[in-house]
Design a protein around this motif. Structure first.
Motif, mmCIF file in Angstrom:
data_model
loop_
_atom_site.group_PDB
_atom_site.id
_atom_site.type_symbol
_atom_site.label_atom_id
_atom_site.label_comp_id
_atom_site.label_asym_id
_atom_site.label_seq_id
_atom_site.Cartn_x
_atom_site.Cartn_y
_atom_site.Cartn_z
ATOM 1 N N VAL A 263 0.765 -1.048 0.076
ATOM 2 C CA VAL A 263 -0.095 -0.007 -0.017
ATOM 3 C C VAL A 263 0.823 1.244 -0.088
ATOM 4 N N SER A 264 0.456 1.899 -0.912
ATOM 5 C CA SER A 264 1.602 3.482 -1.094
ATOM 6 C C SER A 264 0.553 4.552 -1.425
ATOM 7 N N ARG A 265 1.330 5.683 -1.281
ATOM 8 C CA ARG A 265 0.628 7.157 -1.458
ATOM 9 C C ARG A 265 1.454 7.773 -2.575
ATOM 10 N N GLU A 266 0.579 8.234 -3.476
ATOM 11 C CA GLU A 266 1.420 8.851 -4.829
ATOM 12 C C GLU A 266 0.535 10.050 -5.305
ATOM 13 N N THR A 267 1.474 10.967 -5.568
ATOM 14 C CA THR A 267 0.619 12.291 -6.012
ATOM 15 C C THR A 267 1.070 12.358 -7.615
ATOM 16 N N ARG A 268 2.026 11.747 -8.100
ATOM 17 C CA ARG A 268 2.637 12.011 -9.578
ATOM 18 C C ARG A 268 1.752 11.829 -10.580
ATOM 19 N N GLY A 269 1.494 12.629 -11.538
ATOM 20 C CA GLY A 269 0.717 12.530 -12.576
ATOM 21 C C GLY A 269 -0.850 12.949 -12.340
ATOM 22 N N ARG A 270 -0.985 13.533 -11.133
ATOM 23 C CA ARG A 270 -2.583 13.778 -10.845
ATOM 24 C C ARG A 270 -2.600 15.218 -10.561
ATOM 25 N N GLY A 271 -2.028 16.044 -10.885
ATOM 26 C CA GLY A 271 -2.044 17.654 -10.499
ATOM 27 C C GLY A 271 -2.137 17.696 -8.690
ATOM 28 N N GLY A 272 -1.326 17.053 -8.346
ATOM 29 C CA GLY A 272 -1.002 17.299 -6.794
ATOM 30 C C GLY A 272 -1.933 16.602 -5.895
ATOM 31 N N LYS A 273 -2.864 15.928 -6.324
ATOM 32 C CA LYS A 273 -4.035 15.181 -5.654
ATOM 33 C C LYS A 273 -3.358 13.943 -5.195
ATOM 34 N N VAL A 274 -3.692 13.522 -3.978
ATOM 35 C CA VAL A 274 -3.077 12.367 -3.415
ATOM 36 C C VAL A 274 -4.077 11.024 -3.553
ATOM 37 N N VAL A 275 -3.367 10.089 -3.884
ATOM 38 C CA VAL A 275 -4.076 8.834 -4.213
ATOM 39 C C VAL A 275 -3.552 7.655 -3.462
ATOM 40 N N THR A 276 -4.147 6.766 -2.939
ATOM 41 C CA THR A 276 -3.838 5.397 -2.258
ATOM 42 C C THR A 276 -3.742 4.489 -3.064
ATOM 43 N N LEU A 277 -2.577 3.716 -3.294
ATOM 44 C CA LEU A 277 -2.375 2.546 -4.504
ATOM 45 C C LEU A 277 -2.458 1.192 -3.656
ATOM 46 N N VAL A 278 -3.093 0.202 -4.048
ATOM 47 C CA VAL A 278 -2.690 -1.101 -3.708
ATOM 48 C C VAL A 278 -2.306 -2.029 -4.624
ATOM 49 N N LYS A 279 -1.075 -2.578 -4.510
ATOM 50 C CA LYS A 279 -0.571 -3.489 -5.380
ATOM 51 C C LYS A 279 -0.178 -4.906 -4.753
ATOM 52 N N GLY A 280 -0.198 -5.717 -5.737
ATOM 53 C CA GLY A 280 0.501 -6.957 -5.409
ATOM 54 C C GLY A 280 -0.617 -7.896 -4.884
ATOM 55 N N LEU A 281 -1.960 -7.936 -5.332
ATOM 56 C CA LEU A 281 -3.183 -8.817 -4.978
ATOM 57 C C LEU A 281 -3.232 -9.607 -6.093
ATOM 58 N N ALA A 282 -3.194 -11.125 -5.975
ATOM 59 C CA ALA A 282 -3.173 -12.113 -6.791
ATOM 60 C C ALA A 282 -4.729 -12.509 -6.671
#
Length: 120
Positions: A47-66
């Motif tokens: 689980v990570s937090r990212e703002t890149r490419g979204r105009g400064g808006k924060v998005v929480t990303l969930v990766k690695g689910l099978a």
């Protein structure tokens, strides 16, 4: 009358028999009805937090689910509802609008998954 292009092109071939209108392959070798494989992971959900490419808006990303596509979409809907925000489920990643890392990690741990916080 329908044109040949509107009906999907070739419908029957004397060489291969019936043809799939979507992928234009013989029905026996049709590739559009096969399920995409579940991506192999190491069993850890990140689980990570990212703002890149979204105009400064924060998005929480969930990766690695099978998970398969329907279960993946259902989990994404459940996480978005628990956080009270929108988001998207695409390309093996669940995006939840806003900084909800802690809440998402708690929910995934409650489901019995191994979760790590990735990034800063």
């Amino acid at each position: 009358m329908k044109s040949r292009q509107a009906s999907g092109g070739l419908v029957y071939s004397t060489e291969a028999g019936r043809m799939c209108p979507a992928c234009r392959q013989p029905v026996a070798l049709c590739a559009c009805k096969t399920k995409p494989p579940i991506p192999a992971t190491d069993g850890i959900v990140r689980v990570s937090r990212e703002t890149r490419g979204r105009g400064g808006k924060v998005v929480t990303l969930v990766k690695g689910l099978a998970l398969e596509a329907p279960a993946f979409a259902a989990l994404g809907k459940q996480l978005k509802a628990a956080c009270g925000s929108g988001g998207a489920v695409k390309d093996g990643v669940i995006e939840v609008q806003g900084d909800h890392c802690d809440r998402v990690i708690e929910m995934l741990k409650a489901q019995g998954r191994t979760v790590k916080r990735a990034g800063g």
